[in-house]
Design an enzyme around this catalytic site. Sequence first.
Site, mmCIF file in Angstrom:
data_model
loop_
_atom_site.group_PDB
_atom_site.id
_atom_site.type_symbol
_atom_site.label_atom_id
_atom_site.label_comp_id
_atom_site.label_asym_id
_atom_site.label_seq_id
_atom_site.Cartn_x
_atom_site.Cartn_y
_atom_site.Cartn_z
ATOM 1 N N GLY A 152 12.379 7.075 3.646
ATOM 2 C CA GLY A 152 12.703 8.133 2.693
ATOM 3 C C GLY A 152 13.618 7.610 1.611
ATOM 4 O O GLY A 152 14.214 6.529 1.745
ATOM 5 N N CYS A 180 12.660 1.913 7.938
ATOM 6 C CA CYS A 180 13.472 1.925 6.715
ATOM 7 C C CYS A 180 14.620 2.933 6.824
ATOM 8 O O CYS A 180 15.537 2.717 7.583
ATOM 9 C CB CYS A 180 12.594 2.166 5.490
ATOM 10 S SG CYS A 180 11.589 0.718 5.109
ATOM 11 N N TYR A 181 14.558 4.060 6.110
ATOM 12 C CA TYR A 181 15.640 5.035 6.222
ATOM 13 C C TYR A 181 15.808 5.471 7.671
ATOM 14 O O TYR A 181 16.934 5.696 8.134
ATOM 15 C CB TYR A 181 15.370 6.253 5.338
ATOM 16 C CG TYR A 181 16.443 7.325 5.481
ATOM 17 C CD1 TYR A 181 17.649 7.219 4.789
ATOM 18 C CD2 TYR A 181 16.255 8.410 6.333
ATOM 19 C CE1 TYR A 181 18.640 8.178 4.939
ATOM 20 C CE2 TYR A 181 17.243 9.378 6.489
ATOM 21 C CZ TYR A 181 18.434 9.258 5.786
ATOM 22 O OH TYR A 181 19.421 10.203 5.946
ATOM 23 N N HIS A 226 7.873 -1.531 6.138
ATOM 24 C CA HIS A 226 6.854 -0.515 6.400
ATOM 25 C C HIS A 226 5.649 -1.120 7.134
ATOM 26 O O HIS A 226 4.821 -1.786 6.506
ATOM 27 C CB HIS A 226 6.389 0.118 5.086
ATOM 28 C CG HIS A 226 7.418 0.992 4.446
ATOM 29 N ND1 HIS A 226 7.588 2.309 4.788
ATOM 30 C CD2 HIS A 226 8.354 0.720 3.497
ATOM 31 C CE1 HIS A 226 8.567 2.827 4.076
ATOM 32 N NE2 HIS A 226 9.060 1.891 3.285
ATOM 33 N N GLU A 261 3.180 0.564 8.299
ATOM 34 C CA GLU A 261 2.015 1.426 8.102
ATOM 35 C C GLU A 261 1.164 1.037 6.902
ATOM 36 O O GLU A 261 0.002 1.450 6.790
ATOM 37 C CB GLU A 261 2.453 2.891 7.975
ATOM 38 C CG GLU A 261 3.236 3.234 6.729
ATOM 39 C CD GLU A 261 4.735 3.020 6.848
ATOM 40 O OE1 GLU A 261 5.498 3.642 6.085
ATOM 41 O OE2 GLU A 261 5.155 2.210 7.710
ATOM 42 N N SER A 303 -19.784 25.607 1.444
ATOM 43 C CA SER A 303 -20.018 25.184 0.065
ATOM 44 C C SER A 303 -20.988 24.018 -0.039
ATOM 45 O O SER A 303 -21.507 23.734 -1.112
ATOM 46 C CB SER A 303 -18.690 24.780 -0.580
ATOM 47 O OG SER A 303 -18.189 23.585 0.022
ATOM 48 N N GLY A 317 -19.887 20.978 0.806
ATOM 49 C CA GLY A 317 -19.011 19.819 0.912
ATOM 50 C C GLY A 317 -18.859 19.399 2.359
ATOM 51 O O GLY A 317 -19.154 20.166 3.279
ATOM 52 N N ASP A 333 -16.277 18.987 4.267
ATOM 53 C CA ASP A 333 -15.306 19.732 5.078
ATOM 54 C C ASP A 333 -15.900 21.047 5.577
ATOM 55 O O ASP A 333 -15.871 21.347 6.771
ATOM 56 C CB ASP A 333 -14.035 20.007 4.272
ATOM 57 C CG ASP A 333 -13.453 18.762 3.654
ATOM 58 O OD1 ASP A 333 -13.703 17.669 4.196
ATOM 59 O OD2 ASP A 333 -12.758 18.869 2.625
ATOM 60 N N LYS A 345 -9.725 13.086 6.017
ATOM 61 C CA LYS A 345 -11.131 13.113 5.600
ATOM 62 C C LYS A 345 -12.004 12.164 6.417
ATOM 63 O O LYS A 345 -13.115 12.527 6.819
ATOM 64 C CB LYS A 345 -11.236 12.771 4.113
ATOM 65 C CG LYS A 345 -12.654 12.769 3.568
ATOM 66 C CD LYS A 345 -13.213 14.168 3.405
ATOM 67 C CE LYS A 345 -12.647 14.822 2.175
ATOM 68 N NZ LYS A 345 -13.308 16.123 1.867
#
Length: 515
Positions: free
Chosen positions: A58, A85-86, A172, A174, A226, A228, A230, A371
């Site tokens: 952060g 980190c933080y 980091h 990640e 729709s 899409g 999702d 997603k």
Amino acid sequence: MAIPSGELILVLDFGSQYTQLISRRIRELEVYSEIEPFTLSYEEVLRRRPKGIVLSGGPGSVHEPNGPRCDPRLLSGEFPLLGICYGMQLMAHACGGVVEPGETREYGHAMVELDGGCVLFRDLEPQQRVWMSHGDHVTGLPPGFLTIGRSSDGIVAAIADPDRKRYGIQFHPEVSHTQEGGRMLERFVRDICGCSGAWTMASFLEQSIAEIRARVGGERVLAGLSGGIDSTVASLLLVRALGPAARLVFVDNGLLRSGDQDWVRVQIQERFQVPIHFLEARKRFLDRLEGVSDPELKRKRIGAEFIRVFEEEAESQGGIRFLLQGTLYPDVIESVSQQGPSATIKSHHNVGGLPPDLKFELIEPLRFLFKDEVRALGLELGLPAEVLQRQPFPGPGLAVRVLGEVTEERLELVRRADAIVTEEIRRAGLYDSIWQAFAVLLPVKSVGVMGDFRTYENVLAVRAVHSTDGMTADWVRLPDSVLARISGRIVNEVRGINRVVYDVTSKPPGTIEWE
């Protein structure tokens, strides 16, 4: 939502731009992870019974009087901890160590020397290339902690209290820039927290079906479809769970791409032999958008109008109290500032755009999925590649690709241009490798010359990005020949556009959509 095998890793968010990536990387290890604000109470953590906790990075400093702090009881060693980190600085500071402002910041690539004897770095090469982003430094260790890593300039890069399973790293793991970051997270999740990894899309599917059935009983559920990825995955999941009690509704709101309704008929209704009810609602949506230019207001009005349409449909069916939506985790993260001090980016029509007087009970089985995880779930449901690989399309449709006021004329311009972009991307064999490619009509006109005549017409932007989850993205280096064909066709075939520009902005700092 129940968690397979009871294995949960909580990520407490202190405002890092990479917080979502931490959760994603853990899920890739088939261990369920959720992001929660750093203010999450000790009692709530006890109730959730996580196998471990990650403290994110952060922008804050432990020396700020009002800097972000979690409940100090969470740092006691009762749960395995990984501070990033933080998160490492907070752990060190709260446990009795010394954290001081650095004379210079470490930002970007750095080399660190790691202690391979520590379980967090076991089987890794001692020297690792990592991604740093910090200003403060740990200069004095708390009681019980050891230094297990230093950067090339001697700054403490990693600390550990192995007896109480507390670990901190100043870089980091990640992000892809950290050489073996994924393996470090795996050591924490599997070896330190003891997770076996039972969270798969197959288990999620089985669990979601059971939860939907338990929640609705024998009642019907209305679902907005729709076309899409999702809404398609969510709707077919509902059909799998409830059969005929699932009522799928396609709303033509006038903000769709060319051919969307036909695509839904062929690829979903006919392929899966499921009844879909098609509703015509173009005029009412365009009336709601008349005179509206503000992007947030567009999204909110569209979201509210969708709800009104579904309410009327539910009433016409004798009353349906459940509404299914294909809300995803990124929608929630960007729409509602609930993850620590992260900022609200924009209201997604199915989250921040919901009216306060909502009469439905929402069912959102995809709410905690990214997603790519939705696509994996779609594969479990038997969706073919042409459906799974369809590029994302925003819920508010072309309304957020017409900058400024939305009119039928301007919608038709961007709709025709967007079709050309898609055709040329497909013709070049690039469609499946691109996350999104689309057209945006700008509220700008420019002078041009066509057939020896002066023109003063609209400017159109083309955008194409690479991404895996929509949280971050990089612009695509489209071949010059493809850009030339797209530009030439749009200017020649779409009367009203005389200039095409290409967007070369990544996310961040930009968003994928322009509004």
